[in-house]
Structures are given as structure tokens and as C-alpha cells.
Design a protein around this motif. Structure first.
Motif, mmCIF file in Angstrom:
data_model
loop_
_atom_site.group_PDB
_atom_site.id
_atom_site.type_symbol
_atom_site.label_atom_id
_atom_site.label_comp_id
_atom_site.label_asym_id
_atom_site.label_seq_id
_atom_site.Cartn_x
_atom_site.Cartn_y
_atom_site.Cartn_z
ATOM 1 N N TYR A 8 45.760 33.931 23.257
ATOM 2 C CA TYR A 8 45.254 34.767 24.342
ATOM 3 C C TYR A 8 45.882 36.146 24.307
ATOM 4 O O TYR A 8 46.920 36.368 23.709
ATOM 5 C CB TYR A 8 45.519 34.100 25.695
ATOM 6 C CG TYR A 8 46.966 33.818 25.992
ATOM 7 C CD1 TYR A 8 47.747 34.746 26.668
ATOM 8 C CD2 TYR A 8 47.565 32.636 25.588
ATOM 9 C CE1 TYR A 8 49.084 34.495 26.941
ATOM 10 C CE2 TYR A 8 48.891 32.373 25.857
ATOM 11 C CZ TYR A 8 49.647 33.314 26.534
ATOM 12 O OH TYR A 8 50.958 33.061 26.794
ATOM 13 N N ARG A 9 45.217 37.083 24.964
ATOM 14 C CA ARG A 9 45.695 38.445 25.117
ATOM 15 C C ARG A 9 46.202 38.580 26.545
ATOM 16 O O ARG A 9 45.514 38.199 27.484
ATOM 17 C CB ARG A 9 44.550 39.413 24.866
ATOM 18 C CG ARG A 9 44.922 40.841 25.001
ATOM 19 C CD ARG A 9 43.737 41.718 24.643
ATOM 20 N NE ARG A 9 44.026 43.073 25.044
ATOM 21 C CZ ARG A 9 43.143 43.942 25.445
ATOM 22 N NH1 ARG A 9 41.873 43.603 25.489
ATOM 23 N NH2 ARG A 9 43.492 45.150 25.798
ATOM 24 N N ARG A 18 49.832 39.028 21.288
ATOM 25 C CA ARG A 18 48.954 37.866 21.355
ATOM 26 C C ARG A 18 49.805 36.664 21.743
ATOM 27 O O ARG A 18 50.771 36.326 21.053
ATOM 28 C CB ARG A 18 48.262 37.578 20.013
ATOM 29 C CG ARG A 18 47.332 38.688 19.544
ATOM 30 C CD ARG A 18 46.152 38.850 20.496
ATOM 31 N NE ARG A 18 45.269 39.918 20.099
ATOM 32 C CZ ARG A 18 45.237 41.130 20.626
ATOM 33 N NH1 ARG A 18 46.082 41.453 21.575
ATOM 34 N NH2 ARG A 18 44.380 42.026 20.217
ATOM 35 N N GLN A 55 43.009 37.227 28.494
ATOM 36 C CA GLN A 55 41.720 36.998 27.836
ATOM 37 C C GLN A 55 41.934 35.910 26.792
ATOM 38 O O GLN A 55 42.746 36.062 25.883
ATOM 39 C CB GLN A 55 41.206 38.263 27.166
ATOM 40 C CG GLN A 55 39.877 38.058 26.471
ATOM 41 C CD GLN A 55 39.394 39.291 25.738
ATOM 42 O OE1 GLN A 55 40.153 40.221 25.499
ATOM 43 N NE2 GLN A 55 38.136 39.290 25.386
ATOM 44 N N LEU A 57 41.276 34.152 23.570
ATOM 45 C CA LEU A 57 40.685 34.568 22.301
ATOM 46 C C LEU A 57 40.198 33.379 21.490
ATOM 47 O O LEU A 57 39.099 33.416 20.938
ATOM 48 C CB LEU A 57 41.706 35.374 21.486
ATOM 49 C CG LEU A 57 42.232 36.642 22.174
ATOM 50 C CD1 LEU A 57 43.347 37.255 21.339
ATOM 51 C CD2 LEU A 57 41.102 37.627 22.383
ATOM 52 N N GLU A 58 41.019 32.326 21.393
ATOM 53 C CA GLU A 58 40.658 31.149 20.604
ATOM 54 C C GLU A 58 41.239 29.891 21.222
ATOM 55 O O GLU A 58 42.329 29.923 21.775
ATOM 56 C CB GLU A 58 41.229 31.244 19.181
ATOM 57 C CG GLU A 58 40.602 32.252 18.290
ATOM 58 C CD GLU A 58 41.199 32.192 16.900
ATOM 59 O OE1 GLU A 58 41.461 31.076 16.393
ATOM 60 O OE2 GLU A 58 41.422 33.266 16.324
#
Length: 66
Positions: A8-9, A18, A55, A57-58
Motif C-alpha cells: 500500500y501507499r 510503499r 491506497q 496497490l496489491e
């Protein structure tokens, strides 16, 4: 249960930062819920339990040896 890695950010950190965490859960949605109590938006933006904006991300399942 399965093991998931979440990348995540974090918006309170420098832009290139990250975050990475491992969570045990039954599925991807439950793993994300351990990080964000409210379901993130379609773009992956959510709020952590402490109110920080992140946010997602994966979300990947990590193979475990049994």
C-alpha cells in the motif's frame, strides 16, 4: 486460513514509500479489512483504523508450506 501480502501507499509518508504487511485471512477482502475497517473505494483509497489515508496497490496470496 490463507496468508496474504498487502502492498500500500501511505499518504503521511514520503511519495516513494510503499508499506508492506502480511495478514492471515479467509479471502482477499477480509485481509484488506484487517488494514481498513471500511471497504476501500474502487481506486483502492481507504482509511486505516487510526485515520491515516492509504491506497491499496496489491493484494497477493502467499503460498504456505504445510
Amino acid at each position: 486460513m490463507r496468508k496474504y501480502e498487502i502492498l500500500y501507499r501511505h499518504f503521511d509518508m514520503p511519495p516513494e514509500y510503499r508499506g508492506y504487511t502480511l495478514r492471515w485471512a479467509n479471502d482477499k477482502a477480509q485481509a484488506v479489512k484487517h488494514l481498513c475497517p471500511v471497504k476501500p473505494s474502487k481506486d483502492g483509497y481507504g482509511t486505516t483504523k487510526k485515520g491515516a489515508r492509504i491506497q491499496i496497490l496489491e493484494v497477493n496470496e502467499v503460498p504456505t508450506s504445510e
